[in-house]
Design a protein around this motif. Sequence first.
Motif, PDB file in Angstrom:
ATOM      1  N   ILE B  30       0.868  -1.191   0.000  1.00 26.65           N
ATOM      2  CA  ILE B  30       0.000   0.000   0.000  1.00 26.65           C
ATOM      3  C   ILE B  30       0.897   1.231   0.000  1.00 26.65           C
ATOM      4  N   HIS B  36      -6.957   0.970  -0.572  1.00 26.24           N
ATOM      5  CA  HIS B  36      -7.162  -0.426  -0.941  1.00 26.24           C
ATOM      6  C   HIS B  36      -8.358  -0.981  -0.181  1.00 26.24           C
ATOM      7  N   GLY B 200      -1.932   6.149   3.327  1.00 16.85           N
ATOM      8  CA  GLY B 200      -2.373   4.907   2.727  1.00 16.85           C
ATOM      9  C   GLY B 200      -3.528   4.344   3.538  1.00 16.85           C
ATOM     10  N   LEU B 202      -6.357   0.935   4.144  1.00 18.72           N
ATOM     11  CA  LEU B 202      -6.861  -0.396   3.859  1.00 18.72           C
ATOM     12  C   LEU B 202      -8.259  -0.491   4.465  1.00 18.72           C
TER      13      LEU B 202
END
Lengths: 477, 262
Positions: B30, B36, B200, B202
């Motif tokens: 990532i 993501h 980043g 997730l």
Amino acid sequence: MTDLPTDSRLIDDYKHGFVTPVDEDTVPPGLNDDIIRTISRKKGEPDWMLEFRRKAFRAWQRKSEPRWAHVSYPPIDYQAIRYYSAPKSLAYNNGELDPEVKKTFERLGIPLDERQRLEGVAVDAVFDSVSVATTHQKMLEEKGIIFCSFSEAVKKVPDLIRQYLGSVVPVGDNFFAALNSAVFTDGSFCYIPPGVKCPVELSTYFRINAAGTGQFERTLIVADRGSQVSYLEGCTAPMRDENQLHAAVVELVALEDAQIKYSTVQNWYPGDEQGRGGIYNFVTKRGHCRGARSKISWTQVEVGSAITWKYPGCVLEGDGSVGEFYSVAFTNRRMQADTGTKMIHIGRNTRSTIVSKGISAGESVNTYRGLVSVLPGAAGARNHSQCDSLLIGDRCSANTFPVVESENPAAILEHEATTSRISEDQLYYLQSRGIDPEAARSLIVNGFCRDVFKQLPLEFSVEAVKLLEIKMEGSIG
Amino acid sequence: MNDADSTLKIAGLRASVGGKPILNGVDLTIRPGEIHALMGPNGSGKSTLSNVLLGHPDYEVTGGSVEFRGRNLLELPTEERARLGVFLCFQYPVAIPGVTVAQFLKAAVDAVRGRGAVKAAAFLRELREGAKFLEIDDAFLNRALNDGFSGGEKKRMEILQMMMLRPSLLLLDETDSGLDIDALKVVSKGVNRLAGPATGMLVITHYERILTHIPPHFVHILVDGRIAKSGGPELVRELEARGYDWVREGAAAPPAAPGVAP
């Protein structure tokens, strides 16, 4: 014995463990009629005081040491204890304070000099057997408040002392109270006149210094009709290998509409990790809500002493009177605490609240023992009890012995109890926010104690949080 | 710090709980600025992955590495991972009785952003502003953390913590589960405020719904502790239409590289 917790930081952190080099005026060890007469003579007491002591001594001789508490210790040789010890250079009345004694209190954060005295707190400083100084006298006198050492009060206001001394805790109440009544050497007396709200916190700081002595202080607080007072008590002692006996008696009297708030931070030396040394803290504290709508509130933070045996209680006689007990008891190493409260409901519509938080670590034993008793006349009485225990490590133990007796079917009594450990999930959650495990444990324990800490006067509450943090360090078994 | 430092590189990650293997070689990268999504059936190891990244004591790492800002995260205690800028929005946040939200967050902010970095007054201002942004009543700040909070209140509180700690890597573990549409909007608003070129993310989820509010650049499907399929946002719709069995059948085939459409 192997693999003891390496909690030597705690000992290093008993910052109050020093000894002050002063010449002490003492009596020979032992307890008999002569010693009692000597103590009384040294203090220049009137005959009625001596008689009070001798009556207590006779009661003590007839009693035996209580053995029902969940604690164990070798037999105490009462004839090996010195019952009086005072700094020699101290003149009882107008003498200059021994500079070493003064320095001791400064080191403990209690300046006795009127110029540096603590803001908003009047302090009576008790060193071994005697009161050495009381601050803020003048301002209190202007309000008609009497706050002085017990010895001084016996001379200054004998009628008040005769009227109230032993009226809440009678001389023969229990073994330790009888012992105290026979040999008590000093302590604080406080009287708040009708309608007066005491503008500062009143405080007594107890310091045991001499070796081989016991400390037997006596506190008596009388709040007259409609008055209010908040009182703080702090205690420390040097680190010594021997056990020292501290058997105090505290009596509180609240007349109609009066309120007394009594807070204690008890940090007597707890002994080392093998359980050597430390103070035996065998204390009788009781408040009497004598008048209607009066209120007595006990808050205690017990973090020291090798053994604690202490049940501050309230006798709720006045109709609509209120008793409260908020307690944090932290035990570590080989410490043993058996503490709790007694709430005796006599008057109608009397209410009591009990919040007890016990934290055990190391190999300690922490016991809550409580009695809630509702007498037949106490219609509309209510009690709520909350007793929580937190265990740290797996070699300590916690016990809860609540007794509830009700002779009035209309009384409403509630009791809740929990026992828990700091959960891995709570620790992980706090760590996942960047907080290290030690700070996380401390945060969780402080949260656990919050309901009690918030009862303390603000500065005291901050102190209590810090003190518990220090005590917690290295206590993770 | 350059952006490459804040890239999360998970390589061959294996982990088990109570001796039972859950993650069987997870590879995932990532980069800062990338969002993501991680989807997958129950028991596929989604929550395990997020907890292993933070170092939950119940999970045993049996292989692989996790690199972030030049460190192997797996060698660090949980609190140091947090201080490096990793933040996990928990699916089930625990209660800390007696510790207020404000008190807890001050300790956390001091730990992550540095003791004394934020003065008390500035901290309180930022906290109140954050609460207002997330439509959290000020009274909550003086309540004990998550104690008696509803599911939705807990999730908002997680986002408030995230806003205060300003992570560079955000892991959302089924943050959308149990949220009504209004709460989901508020939570997404908080996440999107953090989103940007330096962060980043997730997003672990079962549902398409949260991904319409937080649109991902890449979508991965975790099956039996491995990423079975990776692709772009279109994978979400395909999954909705065809279910996980479709992925399972293809799981034997080597997974595509992250960020490369199949």
